[in-house]
Design a protein around this motif. Structure first.
Motif, PDB file in Angstrom:
ATOM      1  N   UNK A  89     -12.416 -10.156 -15.390  1.00 17.30           N
ATOM      2  CA  UNK A  89     -12.917  -9.266 -16.437  1.00 17.30           C
ATOM      3  C   UNK A  89     -11.930  -8.164 -16.805  1.00 17.30           C
ATOM      4  N   UNK A  90     -10.648  -8.385 -16.482  1.00 16.95           N
ATOM      5  CA  UNK A  90      -9.619  -7.452 -16.903  1.00 16.95           C
ATOM      6  C   UNK A  90      -9.481  -6.212 -16.051  1.00 16.95           C
ATOM      7  N   UNK A  91     -10.180  -6.136 -14.895  1.00 17.19           N
ATOM      8  CA  UNK A  91      -9.988  -4.992 -14.006  1.00 17.19           C
ATOM      9  C   UNK A  91      -8.511  -4.896 -13.625  1.00 17.19           C
ATOM     10  N   UNK A  92      -7.997  -3.665 -13.551  1.00 17.87           N
ATOM     11  CA  UNK A  92      -6.575  -3.480 -13.294  1.00 17.87           C
ATOM     12  C   UNK A  92      -6.341  -2.921 -11.887  1.00 17.87           C
ATOM     13  N   UNK A  93      -5.236  -3.385 -11.268  1.00 17.80           N
ATOM     14  CA  UNK A  93      -4.881  -2.972  -9.918  1.00 17.80           C
ATOM     15  C   UNK A  93      -3.414  -2.542  -9.928  1.00 17.80           C
ATOM     16  N   UNK A  94      -3.189  -1.267  -9.680  1.00 14.37           N
ATOM     17  CA  UNK A  94      -1.849  -0.696  -9.751  1.00 14.37           C
ATOM     18  C   UNK A  94      -1.383  -0.334  -8.342  1.00 14.37           C
ATOM     19  N   UNK A  95      -0.243  -0.887  -7.940  1.00 12.98           N
ATOM     20  CA  UNK A  95       0.299  -0.660  -6.609  1.00 12.98           C
ATOM     21  C   UNK A  95       1.486   0.294  -6.688  1.00 12.98           C
ATOM     22  N   UNK A  96       1.442   1.325  -5.869  1.00 19.21           N
ATOM     23  CA  UNK A  96       2.510   2.329  -5.817  1.00 19.21           C
ATOM     24  C   UNK A  96       3.204   2.271  -4.463  1.00 19.21           C
ATOM     25  N   UNK A  97       4.535   2.173  -4.489  1.00 18.14           N
ATOM     26  CA  UNK A  97       5.320   2.281  -3.263  1.00 18.14           C
ATOM     27  C   UNK A  97       5.552   3.757  -2.953  1.00 18.14           C
ATOM     28  N   UNK A  98       5.633   4.076  -1.672  1.00 15.58           N
ATOM     29  CA  UNK A  98       5.855   5.455  -1.216  1.00 15.58           C
ATOM     30  C   UNK A  98       7.266   5.564  -0.628  1.00 15.58           C
ATOM     31  N   UNK A  99       7.933   6.659  -0.901  1.00 13.33           N
ATOM     32  CA  UNK A  99       9.205   6.957  -0.232  1.00 13.33           C
ATOM     33  C   UNK A  99       9.095   8.311   0.462  1.00 13.33           C
ATOM     34  N   UNK A 100       9.863   8.451   1.549  1.00  7.60           N
ATOM     35  CA  UNK A 100       9.937   9.711   2.300  1.00  7.60           C
ATOM     36  C   UNK A 100      11.405  10.083   2.441  1.00  7.60           C
ATOM     37  N   UNK A 101      11.770  11.203   1.833  1.00  8.37           N
ATOM     38  CA  UNK A 101      13.174  11.627   1.811  1.00  8.37           C
ATOM     39  C   UNK A 101      14.087  10.498   1.351  1.00  8.37           C
ATOM     40  N   UNK A 102      13.626   9.764   0.382  1.00 12.65           N
ATOM     41  CA  UNK A 102      14.399   8.674  -0.213  1.00 12.65           C
ATOM     42  C   UNK A 102      14.299   7.345   0.504  1.00 12.65           C
ATOM     43  N   UNK A 103      13.655   7.309   1.680  1.00 15.66           N
ATOM     44  CA  UNK A 103      13.518   6.059   2.425  1.00 15.66           C
ATOM     45  C   UNK A 103      12.194   5.382   2.073  1.00 15.66           C
ATOM     46  N   UNK A 104      12.188   4.059   1.942  1.00 20.47           N
ATOM     47  CA  UNK A 104      10.920   3.362   1.701  1.00 20.47           C
ATOM     48  C   UNK A 104       9.980   3.522   2.891  1.00 20.47           C
ATOM     49  N   UNK A 105       8.683   3.503   2.611  1.00 18.44           N
ATOM     50  CA  UNK A 105       7.670   3.648   3.652  1.00 18.44           C
ATOM     51  C   UNK A 105       6.847   2.360   3.715  1.00 18.44           C
ATOM     52  N   UNK A 106       7.005   1.617   4.798  1.00 18.40           N
ATOM     53  CA  UNK A 106       6.210   0.412   4.992  1.00 18.40           C
ATOM     54  C   UNK A 106       4.822   0.820   5.475  1.00 18.40           C
ATOM     55  N   UNK A 107       3.788   0.373   4.762  1.00  8.02           N
ATOM     56  CA  UNK A 107       2.422   0.735   5.108  1.00  8.02           C
ATOM     57  C   UNK A 107       1.916   1.952   4.365  1.00  8.02           C
ATOM     58  N   UNK A 108       2.752   2.542   3.527  1.00  3.77           N
ATOM     59  CA  UNK A 108       2.352   3.750   2.801  1.00  3.77           C
ATOM     60  C   UNK A 108       1.950   3.507   1.361  1.00  3.77           C
ATOM     61  N   UNK A 109       1.865   2.241   0.957  1.00  2.00           N
ATOM     62  CA  UNK A 109       1.513   1.939  -0.422  1.00  2.00           C
ATOM     63  C   UNK A 109       0.125   2.476  -0.774  1.00  2.00           C
ATOM     64  N   UNK A 110      -0.052   2.787  -2.040  1.00  2.00           N
ATOM     65  CA  UNK A 110      -1.355   3.208  -2.565  1.00  2.00           C
ATOM     66  C   UNK A 110      -1.732   2.261  -3.696  1.00  2.00           C
TER      67      UNK A 110
END
Length: 532
Positions: A89-110
């Motif tokens: 039905x067109x529901x939208x799901x937006x995934x955001x990656x998180x970084x900490x001091x420029x480093x990627x954060x595994x498990x920190x996605x929103x």
């Protein structure tokens, strides 16, 4: 050989189907294979337009800013949109990656979900459990981390360049090196992501993109129509209408021919195995679109290749393609409808929500995901009893090792797997598929469906009424779209309850989801959506 060891958390199902010579044509795609199976409900596939997608981004950005405290966001952290997929039905799901001091954060996605218009927020989820306060100076160099990671795979083919990141999928975030080791452990291929503590050199976590699996073998009937490509005297088992989908041997190149007739009908013929693999994959693609509102296996209009001829009593999802072997009797290939559906179901799991750690509980949920997508594909195809009728058994027709089905979704305990959830959840991943498989059956069919097997409950009311497999599938997929690490049964409950509320008006579906989870001993969760 224990058949339970032959179904992996991401790519568990493979099924063999036989056809007669010259029975397969590419003159028409299988887009309407199961049109008669569709319900009268509004079409699931109704993607939002560009304006609605832009509104969703604006809404999600504002939501993250407003809820930064709840999302444990510190002043050294930033969020970047990396995916925006639509569902039923067109529901939208937006995934955001998180970084900490420029480093990627595994498990920190929103992950933020919105309505089709992109205006109303449905849910906000993140797997991060603690604020990040780590020092970003590594005391273990990349070479040492690589050596530790290499030791986890017995036969190494290649090793990635180590990547420094923050691992935040557990209660205590840690600075770590991520190293991807490609190779094999014995006969089982491996694409292993190893997280090595950058301060003391210990292994923090790991997950393998490869999931081992097996499934059903059954005949799809003759003739069947598959989508291939080519003209004149040059044809290929490549489906150009589903980008990335093709089938061939172990070298990865699609089979070709001088005409558009494929296979001999023999269970040992590899071209026939590719007919079955393409037919099932194309059917699943259509099911994802027409029933679940998903655009392709990766949610963005993409598919993945299939390979046949694997010299093993098994089948795999490798993280980038499916690979199918044979049964122990060596008289049929493992490319039946529900097995292929299972393997590509693992691809859907991988490309829904965030990447999750490879805990035993997440592994069981992943394995169950393959079983659920296999069942959904069978029900969408809705073949007659003379072929492979829809059911909730896994692998009964391939008879992989001579013991019949390898899993039972309506009563997992019939094969020694758990019907009920317990915490801590320490089952082997294939057995661990039991509770969620049981939940899905109770949600779709109930405890005493007409013409189908009865299903027990672990606790609560002894009688449940199902909502139908299409609705159950939409709710399940929408829950996957909010998947975060670590992925657990309680988090799956919370996500699917929220999904039911977003997808359907009234409370019938929401309460059915709740009742089915309670029936397999997954209790009410804090913050769980209520209805009304």
């Amino acid at each position: 050989m224990n058949p339970k060891t032959k179904l992996g958390a991401v790519a568990v199902m493979a099924v063999a189907t036989l056809i007669t010579p010259a029975a397969v044509s590419s003159t028409s795609a299988s887009a309407d294979i199961a049109a008669s199976a569709l319900s009268a409900d509004p079409p699931a596939y109704s993607p939002p337009d560009a304006e609605a997608r832009n509104r969703a981004v604006t809404t999600a950005n504002a939501t993250i800013a407003m809820r930064s405290e709840a999302l444990l966001k510190g002043q050294n952290e930033k969020f970047t949109l990396i995916a925006n997929i639509s569902g039923a039905q067109g529901l939208q799901y937006l995934t955001y990656a998180r970084t900490y001091r420029g480093l990627p954060v595994f498990g920190g996605e929103v992950i933020v979900s919105t309505d089709r218009a992109g205006e109303l927020v449905g849910s906000v989820s993140s797997g991060q459990q603690s604020r990040i306060t780590v020092d970003v100076t590594s005391k273990v160099d990349a070479a040492a981390a690589t050596a530790t990671a290499r030791a986890q795979v017995s036969t190494v083919e290649s090793v990635s360049t180590p990547r420094l990141l923050v691992h935040a999928a557990t209660t205590t975030p840690k600075l770590a090196w991520e190293v991807v080791v490609t190779g094999a452990n014995g006969e089982t291929p491996s694409v292993l992501h190893v997280f090595v503590d950058a301060l003391d050199g210990s292994i923090v976590d790991s997950y393998d993109e490869v999931r081992a699996g097996t499934g059903n073998s059954y005949y799809n009937g003759n003739p069947v129509t598959i989508q291939t490509s080519g003209s004149g005297s040059s044809y290929s088992m490549t489906d150009t209408t589903r980008p990335g989908l093709r089938c061939g041997g172990q070298g990865g190149t699609a089979y070709t021919g001088t005409d558009d007739a494929w296979g001999t009908g023999s269970g040992t013929n590899l071209e026939t195995a590719c007919v079955d693999a393409l037919y099932a994959a194309q059917t699943e693609w259509n099911m994802l679109r027409n029933w679940l509102g998903r655009n392709g296996f990766n949610g963005s209009g993409g598919a993945f290749p299939a390979r046949v001829g694997l010299s093993a009593v098994n089948a795999y999802w490798t993280g980038s393609y499916t690979n199918f072997g044979r049964n122990q009797a060596n008289n049929r290939q493992a490319t039946s409808m529900d097995v292929v559906g299972h393997e590509y179901g693992h691809a859907v799991f991988q490309y829904s929500g965030a990447t999750v750690s490879n805990t035993t509980e997440a592994g069981g949920l992943n394995e169950s995901t393959g079983d659920i997508f296999g069942a959904l594909t069978e029900h969408y195809a809705n073949q007659p009893a003379t072929l492979d009728p829809p059911d909730y058994l896994v692998g009964e027709e391939v008879n992989l090792v001579g013991a019949g089905e390898i899993r039972n979704m309506y009563n997992p305990a019939a094969l020694g797997d758990p019907n009920c959830y317990t915490s801590p959840f320490n089952y082997e991943v294939h057995a661990g598929a039991g509770p969620q498989n049981h939940w899905f059956y109770l949600l779709a069919e109930g405890t005493n469906p007409v013409g189908k097997p009865a299903s027990p409950v672990c606790s609560g009311p002894s009688t449940l009424t199902g909502i139908g497999i299409q609705k159950a599938g939409q709710i399940f997929q929408a829950g996957l779209n909010s998947k975060t690490s670590p992925w657990t049964h309680p988090k799956a409950r919370k996500a699917t309850v929220a999904a039911a509320k977003a997808l359907f008006s009234g409370c019938v579906e929401v309460n059915a989801v709740k009742a089915a989870w309670s029936a397999v001993n997954v209790p009410l969760q804090s913050g769980e959506a209520t209805c009304p």
